[in-house]
Design an enzyme around this catalytic site. Structure first.
Site, PDB file in Angstrom:
ATOM      1  CG  HIS B  34      20.281  19.534 -20.029  1.00 50.54           C
ATOM      2  ND1 HIS B  34      21.541  19.026 -20.276  1.00 50.54           N
ATOM      3  CD2 HIS B  34      20.463  20.837 -19.685  1.00 50.54           C
ATOM      4  CE1 HIS B  34      22.440  19.987 -20.093  1.00 50.54           C
ATOM      5  NE2 HIS B  34      21.820  21.084 -19.740  1.00 50.54           N
ATOM      6  CE1 TYR B  37      21.766  15.720 -13.377  1.00 56.23           C
ATOM      7  CE2 TYR B  37      20.262  17.568 -13.148  1.00 56.23           C
ATOM      8  CZ  TYR B  37      21.541  17.088 -13.320  1.00 56.23           C
ATOM      9  OH  TYR B  37      22.589  17.946 -13.451  1.00 56.23           O
ATOM     10  CG  HIS B  85      27.989  23.057 -23.580  1.00 52.14           C
ATOM     11  ND1 HIS B  85      28.039  24.209 -24.312  1.00 52.14           N
ATOM     12  CD2 HIS B  85      26.896  23.187 -22.784  1.00 52.14           C
ATOM     13  CE1 HIS B  85      27.038  24.997 -23.952  1.00 52.14           C
ATOM     14  NE2 HIS B  85      26.340  24.403 -23.031  1.00 52.14           N
ATOM     15  CG  ASN B  86      28.222  15.789 -23.986  1.00 49.75           C
ATOM     16  OD1 ASN B  86      29.299  16.320 -23.720  1.00 49.75           O
ATOM     17  ND2 ASN B  86      27.644  14.920 -23.193  1.00 49.75           N
ATOM     18  CB  SER B 305      21.341  35.549 -24.357  1.00 47.54           C
ATOM     19  OG  SER B 305      20.308  35.667 -25.308  1.00 47.54           O
ATOM     20  CD  GLN B 306      26.087  30.830 -23.291  1.00 46.45           C
ATOM     21  OE1 GLN B 306      27.013  30.400 -22.627  1.00 46.45           O
ATOM     22  NE2 GLN B 306      24.880  30.294 -23.226  1.00 46.45           N
ATOM     23  N   GLY B 517      27.554  17.129  -9.664  1.00 48.10           N
ATOM     24  CA  GLY B 517      27.769  16.503 -10.956  1.00 48.10           C
ATOM     25  C   GLY B 517      26.745  16.926 -11.971  1.00 48.10           C
ATOM     26  CB  SER B 520      25.221  14.482 -20.685  1.00 48.78           C
ATOM     27  OG  SER B 520      24.980  14.558 -22.063  1.00 48.78           O
TER      28      SER B 520
END
Lengths: 225, 721
Positions: B34, B37, B85-86, B305-306, B517, B520
């Site tokens: 993630h 790459y 955000h799969n 944490s966001q 880009g 994922s």
């Protein structure tokens, strides 16, 4: 001659409202809620958004913020006050206007254009329209269903304090044309004085001619008079 | 997942000792697929990312491009970013999708930009399945909740259903930001030893631990219960405050460099900033403002944490940054400073990380994986499908149906820039700061890339470019989100390679730099790998904000531009079509245009011509769906496809060759002249005020009123209301 657009944490139509008023050559300033209401405010807008993240209830926290005492005082002394969307929720939560806006019948957020019938054209907010005229405004809310007890609604209607009702394009007030289940299709109401008004639809989003229609200018021009 | 033996050996070699627990965890996350790459990097060189308009290319939080400007001293920039955000959206659709929006918006903030538009491209398993619907409803609600609350309009996107997303949906979120003064541009490159590193925003807790490595492995059957702690919970109210605080910090030029805290949390953001600047850092982890007691070093380092940003701030500006954060009720802390040495973290004074920043960021070796060339599909068409039944099945498929149920839940008009709203080919945003219209399109078609990865991805690029060109905007720049299955499977990796090369080839041909880009991989579950899915988010620019609508005006002639098969110029094919998805069978993928760049260029001019009344691109569902979408209660069309020798009626109506557009015009002659020697122009018939679509083919006829069409296209609304 300056209209104050009050910014709470989470307001998000504040700058849009300033742009729309500026387009109509109306002096406007953004006022951060903690800084208090300027003494020379000639008008007040409670803009749309999600003040305090709509936590607790939409508008409930902002209604209890200290600046709202000043807004109420100004409203009582005749300063024009307009609550739009979240501002309308704040207006009802702080008793500037009667009733409450609660969760849409669909239980979902709805962003779409709706038709409104002008119910009373004899107010500062609507005197650019004719009574019965059909205008097109966008709505963008999850909690826009107007609720009020029967007795008070009757009183409100008798006093001609319903400003707009949701209707179809021919001006018929039907259940299908009521986007959120509002009681008697009420989209906007007046306070005790006709200088105080709240509405869920967004006049500031239909005021700039470079992106489309301009029906909303009629409401905002109240601040220019 | 933990650090592999091979990686551990490299780390031991470099450090000259065993890594500490905190270091091992940091390497594991930063060297994950993630973040690093590792399997895709060797392929990504295929993309052209250069152009005069490119200010910041790939590698930062978001790309930056300049808008055309008459005055070189008064430039306006837009930022462009995309992220997936799969996996989180499978485990917890509401929070997973919501935090995807939050992440891409902070990527925009960290360039000094104000977010002005969002796009979401969503992919789910078959619409008929209850679990797909649960995910779909949750994802849309999560995006709606977060995006609406932060006051950033969601103006475009795409939604597709395909059985291979059953165990692994995709949520790809793109954001456009505005920098109205080049002086406001900030990057993630740390500037000066001695400057302070500050965290601003939400307090840190034990949430989202190991998200980067969770995103880098296949989804296990029990992921919904087992991996929930790796999903973060977003707070859009805090994000909105962060947007405003960031704007205030940039207004006062208080920020030297910035990065949002996303994958691998504080450790990721701070080490990447100093690695980019060729410097080091010293960070005391317990200085972080936290919301839980007794956190350990690893938790401080890696919590996701966001709603947090890491800023490099000059020492004399630290107080002012605290003040601005306070004004917006946000926490802030000085966590350390930029140095000339290693990337060093201490915990209560004890060193827990001490490694060269560049090695942390770039030390992961790339994987050279075997790839198996995809097999081209041959013609094996279903027999005896009734044309009316086919029309109703294709027009009424959730894939091609109206997405109003989705975008009505998104505030798409806040910020009063939306000149063309969702539901058309592309959104058009009024960027008054540059007097430019910015058109925005985002999407991919899994049927296309499942059938033919390379050709399908070329078609995806051309279709997005056609979307903006049909609204009169010149394609300007794009970012991609490349989604694939487990790259260790040669056939999966071969398909992935196909979409990378195909997308890159068409973007180069169209002269659209791919400025950034996201990749994922490991979108694999017990139901197998997803179709390789190359979401492209593309912006175009135009003078002014007016654009022809997709809806017919009922007053012009109808022309179909770019349809090679109708001119006998190419075989009519159904490969990758919704028709085959509905009725089974296979076919080769349609041949593309000979000169797609000339087609797009010419279309821009034609779309902006006064005589052009309506334009609509032809893609998913083919010509049948395009025409159906153009009909309104007030305007209809009579179309005569008198072309029996040019292919079967099915192929002509439902074939999905990209790079076609239907134009309603009052001046068909000049449209023909414009496209002369570029691409074929076919005379379809006339628009009228009938409110009905009438199509005549050799010996068959279709007739549907606007209300019938609306009813067919209403399937999502009807099923989910």
């Amino acid at each position: 001659m300056t209209v104050s657009v009050i910014q709470f944490g989470g307001s998000n139509c504040d700058r849009d409202t300033v742009q729309a008023l500026a387009h109509l050559d109306i002096d406007t300033e953004l006022v951060w809620h903690e800084d208090g209401l300027p003494a020379d405010a000639t008008g007040i807008v409670l803009p749309g958004g999600f003040s305090y993240g709509d936590y607790l209830r939409a508008g409930a926290m902002a209604a209890r913020s200290p600046i709202m005492d000043e807004v109420r005082e100004a409203a009582e002394s005749g300063t024009p006050v307009l609550g739009i969307c979240n501002g309308a929720q704040i207006g009802c939560e702080s008793s500037l206007t009667p009733g409450a806006f609660t969760t849409n019948e669909s239980a979902r957020f709805q962003c779409e254009h709706v038709h409104l019938r002008v119910e009373n054209a004899d107010t500062p907010w609507t005197d650019h329209f004719e009574e019965g005229e059909v205008v097109e405004f966008p709505i963008a809310h999850g909690e826009g269903r107007y609720e009020i007890d029967d007795a008070r609604l009757e009183e409100l209607e008798a006093d001609d304090r319903v400003l707009f009702r949701y209707c179809d394009e021919d001006g018929e007030v039907t259940p299908e044309a009521n986007p959120n289940g509002s009681k008697h299709s009420v989209a906007g109401v007046l306070g005790e004085r006709d200088t105080v008004a709240v509405l869920m639809p967004h006049p500031e989003r239909v005021s700039l001619p470079d992106i489309g229609a301009t029906d909303g200018q009629g409401v905002l021009r109240a601040f220019g008079e | 997942m933990s650090l592999s033996d091979a990686d551990r050996e490299l780390v031991v070699d470099e450090l000259g000792r065993e890594p500490t627990r905190a270091e091992a965890a940091l390497f594991e996350n930063l060297w994950s697929e993630h973040c690093a790459y590792r399997s895709s990097w060797p392929l990504l060189g295929a993309f052209d990312n250069e152009g005069d308009q490119v200010v910041v290319g790939p590698g930062d939080d978001a790309a930056v491009v300049s808008l055309p400007s008459a005055d070189a001293d008064d430039e306006t920039y837009v930022t462009l970013g995309i992220e997936s955000h799969n996996h989180p959206s499978f485990v917890d659709p509401f929070d997973g999708a919501a935090t995807g929006v939050g992440g891409i918006v902070r990527d925009t903030l960290s360039m000094g930009a104000y977010p002005i538009a969002l796009a979401d491209s969503l992919y789910f398993g078959d619409f008929d399945r209850e679990h797909s619907r649960y995910l779909f409803e949750g994802v849309v609600e999560g995006i709606s909740h977060y995006g609406n609350c932060i006051g950033v309009p969601t103006v475009t996107g795409s939604t597709a259903f395909h059985e291979d997303y059953e165990g692994n949906p995709l949520v790809n979120v793109a954001c456009v930001g505005l920098i109205d003064d080049p002086d406001r541009l900030v990057t993630a490159v740390a500037q000066e030893p001695g400057n302070k590193l500050m965290l601003v925003g939400n307090s840190t807790g034990r949430d989202g631990l190991g998200g980067a490595s969770f995103a880098s492995e296949d989804l296990a059957e029990d992921a919904e219960t087992e991996d929930r702690p790796a999903v973060q919970v977003g707070d859009p109210y805090t994000e909105k405050l962060l947007i405003e605080a960031n704007e205030a910090l940039i207004d006062e030029r208080l920020i030297e460099s910035a990065r949002d805290l996303g994958a691998a949390g504080l450790g990721g953001a701070s080490s990447e900033m100093v690695a980019k600047g060729g410097v080091g850092a010293e960070i005391e982890l317990t200085n972080v403002h936290e919301r839980e007691p007794n956190m350990n070093a690893m938790e401080y380092l890696l919590a996701e944490s966001q709603e947090r940003m890491c800023y490099e701030v000059r020492p004399e500006n630290v107080e002012r940054v605290h003040e601005i954060a306070d004004r917006y009720d946000l926490g802030s802390s000085v966590i350390g400073e930029v140095t000339t040495g290693n990337y060093v973290c201490t915990f209560e004074g004890e060193t827990v990380v001490d490694a060269p920043a560049e090695f942390l960021g770039d030390g992961a070796p790339f994987h050279d994986l075997p790839a198996e060339e995809p097999v081209e599909q041959e013609r094996d068409l279903p027999d005896g499908v009734d044309l009316s039944a086919a029309f109703e099945a294709v027009v009424g498929s959730p894939n091609t149906a109206s997405k109003e149920w989705v975008y009505r839940q998104y505030d798409h008009e806040v910020q009063v820039r939306t000149a063309m709203a969702p539901g058309d080919d592309a959104a058009v945003m009024a960027v008054r700061e540059a007097e430019a219209g910015v058109a925005f399109s985002s999407g991919a078609d899994p049927n296309w890339t499942d059938a033919a990865p390379y050709e399908g991805a070329r078609a995806v690029a051309l279709e997005n470019a056609t979307n903006v060109a049909a609204k009169g905007a010149r394609p300007h720049a794009a970012v991609n989100c490349l989604n694939g299955g487990n790259p260790e499977k040669p056939d999966v990796y071969g398909g992935f390679k196909g979409i990378v090369d195909g997308l890159a080839e068409m973007c180069s041909t169209l002269d659209v730099p791919v400025v950034g880009g996201n990749v994922s991989l490991y979108n694999d579950s017990v139901t197998g790998p997803i179709p390789p899915t190359p979401t492209l988010a593309l912006v175009g620019v135009k003078d002014g904000y007016d654009a022809p609508p997709a809806a017919l005006q009922g007053e012009g002639e109808l022309l179909l531009v770019g349809a090679r098969s109708l001119e006998g110029d190419a075989e009519a094919r159904l490969g990758g079509s919704e028709f085959l998805a509905q009725f089974g069978g296979t076919d080769r993928f349609p041949e593309s245009l000979a000169d797609p760049d000339a087609f797009v260029e010419t279309l821009v001019d034609v779309a902006n011509d006064e005589s052009t009344l309506a334009t609509h691109d032809v893609s998913h569902g083919g010509l049948a769906v395009t025409l159906a979408e153009m009909v309104t209660d007030e305007a209809g069309a009579s179309v005569d496809l008198d072309a029996p020798s040019k292919g079967s009626p099915e192929a002509l109506l439902f074939g999905e060759q990209a790079g076609r557009v239907v134009i309603e015009t009052t001046d068909p002659r000049s449209v023909r002249e414009a496209f002369d020697s570029v691409t074929p122009v076919y005379d379809l018939g006339e628009a009228d005020d009938s409110g009905t679509l009438d199509v005549t083919l050799d010996d068959a006829a279709l007739s549907y009123g606007a209300a019938d069409v609306a009813d067919l296209r209403d399937v999502i609304e009807r099923e989910l209301a």
